[in-house]
Design an enzyme around this catalytic site. Structure first.
Site, short mmCIF file in Angstrom:
data_model
loop_
_atom_site.label_atom_id
_atom_site.label_comp_id
_atom_site.label_asym_id
_atom_site.label_seq_id
_atom_site.Cartn_x
_atom_site.Cartn_y
_atom_site.Cartn_z
N LYS A 144 0.83 -1.21 0.00
CA LYS A 144 0.00 0.00 0.00
C LYS A 144 0.86 1.25 0.00
O LYS A 144 1.61 1.50 0.95
CB LYS A 144 -0.91 0.04 1.24
CG LYS A 144 -1.94 1.18 1.11
CD LYS A 144 -2.61 1.53 2.42
CE LYS A 144 -1.87 2.54 3.22
NZ LYS A 144 -1.84 3.90 2.61
N GLU A 178 10.85 0.62 9.54
CA GLU A 178 11.77 1.73 9.28
C GLU A 178 11.02 2.98 9.67
O GLU A 178 10.07 3.38 8.98
CB GLU A 178 12.19 1.72 7.81
CG GLU A 178 13.51 2.41 7.58
CD GLU A 178 13.35 3.88 7.25
OE1 GLU A 178 13.28 4.68 8.20
OE2 GLU A 178 13.28 4.20 6.07
N CYS A 190 13.56 10.62 6.36
CA CYS A 190 13.65 10.08 7.72
C CYS A 190 15.06 10.20 8.27
O CYS A 190 15.25 10.32 9.47
CB CYS A 190 13.18 8.63 7.74
SG CYS A 190 13.88 7.67 6.40
N GLU A 217 10.72 14.76 15.41
CA GLU A 217 10.94 14.76 13.97
C GLU A 217 10.02 15.81 13.35
O GLU A 217 8.80 15.75 13.53
CB GLU A 217 10.59 13.36 13.43
CG GLU A 217 10.91 13.19 11.98
CD GLU A 217 10.71 11.75 11.48
OE1 GLU A 217 9.69 11.13 11.82
OE2 GLU A 217 11.58 11.27 10.74
#
Ligand code: NAI
Ligand code: MG
Length: 504
Positions: free
Chosen positions: A209, A283, A317, A414
């Site tokens: 997906k 991840e 990331c 983040e």
């Protein structure tokens, strides 16, 4: 340092160009003409699900819009798969695994994977434009990085498919079966390649997906699977939101699931799979430190820092979102950085001169704005490029925070946007302590002239990748993955294959 910008210029003037001419608006005089990439992205008005080698309408009957974040225009209708659609995708995958694909020799699987890589190269410009329109990244990145790297991942893994006896010498590597994968929106096509190529090389079948804001290149890749003659059901693509993703991750047929995305959703998935037999790789987020010592080549380091955080609007990331700079050179580095971000060209992602494109979605823009506001509130010093932003679309100025301390949210969370937090250190020990003082551990950068220091830091920094005198460099042969809350499992290289096989 004086800047030569005028109110009317949308970008600061190139400095090397000479003195202002009296009576002329200098910024406009030196403004580049627009240089949009014109290749036809060959978009369809509506994209259905790709199940069993065919495009099929969703059982749900529902579609949602994919938006171009560069101008907020709708690009296409995308199918919203429900649990029944996901189930159909898994059944198709299982049939392929029990049938043609499962029985095929590695050298024959390799031919299909090579073919996919070659067809992607043939249509590289078309894919680059589609990727830029759907996700907002500058065309020079999708053209020079995302699409060629995606093809490289298929080439690399095609090379493994007939050499699986060498993955773990002395042991037999066997496929797992059907694997379920969910990916994010920051590198839509490249993440697809990272996930699909090793799975196929090992002989698995896939249900994947893409992220809801960036489904288009996945469905274009499905066209390539058809053209490559990939047996039906080997790769199935289901589009939708978190509900679709949850159905992909928890389906009983999935022998293994792989997820790339936020740490928050990663934890939800891990909780939902606790106690099952499924293998998992995650991840997740990052808050990388880019560490600059006083003996580093500073101009080169500044380029690396800029690439580390403003590349792909900071939607990375492993972005170098925390700059740790040695106190003795901090003022110098900060001045150079400010000067550099003033001349970054922010705007139309399709323009070949654009350095920083559009933020992927309205939601992500709001997240960035919220975190930047917290930085100001907590007392860090804000500097933003004075560039003019397009009136339509989701854009954010390249931003640098100085006087940041480790307790600030901008130093811990983040941001996933073009926002750099600058901290200082005096000794190597202090740099290591600050760099490791985070819940994450995906990547880090070290800038120094001393080889011994690089080697020492490469073992002391708790990060999956440590770049030395460079940043954001990738290679399909090099494993990538995290420590701590950045997740587990590796993608790329021989190590990446371990996560898609059982060893006997
Ligand atoms: P997200 O983690 O919600 O989305 C990533 C993927 O997971 C998408 O395909 C989404 O549809 C899917 N998903 C959402 N909920 C799910 C669930 N319960 N089960 C299974 N799949 C699910 O990330 P989002 O909301 O787009 O971004 C939020 C933050 O996450 C960003 O600001 C950034 O900090 C971080 N992020 C990190 C990424 C990375 O590469 N490590 C990639 C994308 C986002
Ligand atoms: Mg979109």
């Amino acid at each position: 340092m004086a800047t030569l910008t005028t109110e009317k210029s949308s970008h600061p003037t190139p400095r090397a160009s000479g003195r202002p001419v009296p009576g002329l608006i200098f910024g406009d005089l030196w403004e580049y003409d627009p240089a949009p990439e014109t290749a036809d992205p060959k978009l369809k008005a509506r994209y259905d699900l790709f199940i069993g080698g065919k495009f099929v309408a969703p059982a749900s009957g529902k579609y949602f819009d994919s938006i171009n974040p560069g101008n907020e225009k709708k690009l296409a209708d995308i199918a919203h798969a429900n649990a029944a659609d996901v189930d159909a995708a898994y059944r198709a995958a299982l049939q392929a695994y029990d049938g043609a694909w499962g029985k095929m020799a590695g050298r024959d699987r390799a031919k299909y994977i090579y073919r996919i890589a070659r067809l992607l190269q043939d249509r590289a410009r078309e894919f680059a434009v589609a990727e830029t329109m759907d996700g907002g990244k500058p065309i020079k990145e999708s053209r020079d990085f995302d699409v060629p790297m995606a093809a490289a991942h298929f080439f690399y893994h095609a090379g493994w498919a007939d050499k699986l006896d060498y993955v773990a010498p002395g042991r037999r590597a066997a496929p797992l079966g059907v694997v379920g994968q969910v990916i994010p929106w920051n590198f839509p096509l490249l993440m697809l390649a990272w996930k699909i190529a090793p799975a196929l090389a090992m002989g698995n079948c896939v249900v994947i997906k893409p992220a809801e804001t960036t489904s288009i290149t996945a469905l274009k890749l499905a066209e390539i699977f058809q053209d490559a003659g990939l047996p039906p059901g080997v790769v199935n693509i289901v589009t939708g939101f978190g509900d679709t993703g949850a159905a992909v991750m928890t389906h009983p047929i999935a022998a293994k699931v792989a997820f790339t995305g936020s740490t928050e959703v990663g934890k939800i998935i891990m909780r939902s799979l606790a106690g099952t037999e499924k293998k998992m790789t995650m991840e997740l987020g990052g808050k990388a430190a880019n560490i600059v010592f006083d003996d580093a080549p500073l101009d080169q380091a500044v380029e690396g820092i800029v690439n580390g955080i403003f590349f792909n609007q900071g939607h990375v990331c492993c972005a170098g979102s925390r700059l740790l700079v040695q106190e003795s050179v901090a003022a110098d580095v900060l001045a150079k950085l400010k000067h550099r971000i003033e001349v970054l060209r922010v705007g139309d992602p399709l323009d070949k001169n654009t350095d920083v494109g559009a933020i992927n979605s309205k939601e992500q823009l709001a997240t960035i704005q919220r975190l930047v506001a917290s930085g100001v509130k907590e007392g860090a010093t804000l500097f933003q490029s004075p560039c003019k932003l397009p009136v339509r679309g989701y854009y954010f100025r390249p931003t640098i925070f100085s006087n940041v301390s480790m307790s600030h949210r901008i130093a811990r969370e983040e941001i996933f946007g073009p926002v750099l937090s600058v901290l200082t250190f005096r000794t190597l020990e202090e740099a290591v302590e600050k760099a490791n003082n985070t819940a994450y551990g995906l990547s880090a950068g070290v800038w120094t002239d001393k080889g011994s220091r690089i080697l020492k830091l490469s073992t002391e920094l708790k990060a999956g990748v440590v770049w030395a005198n460079t940043f954001n460099k990738f290679d399909p042969a090099s494993p990538f993955g995290g420590y701590k809350e950045s997740g587990f499992g590796r993608e790329g290289g021989r190590q990446g294959l371990f996560d898609y096989c059982k060893l006997a």
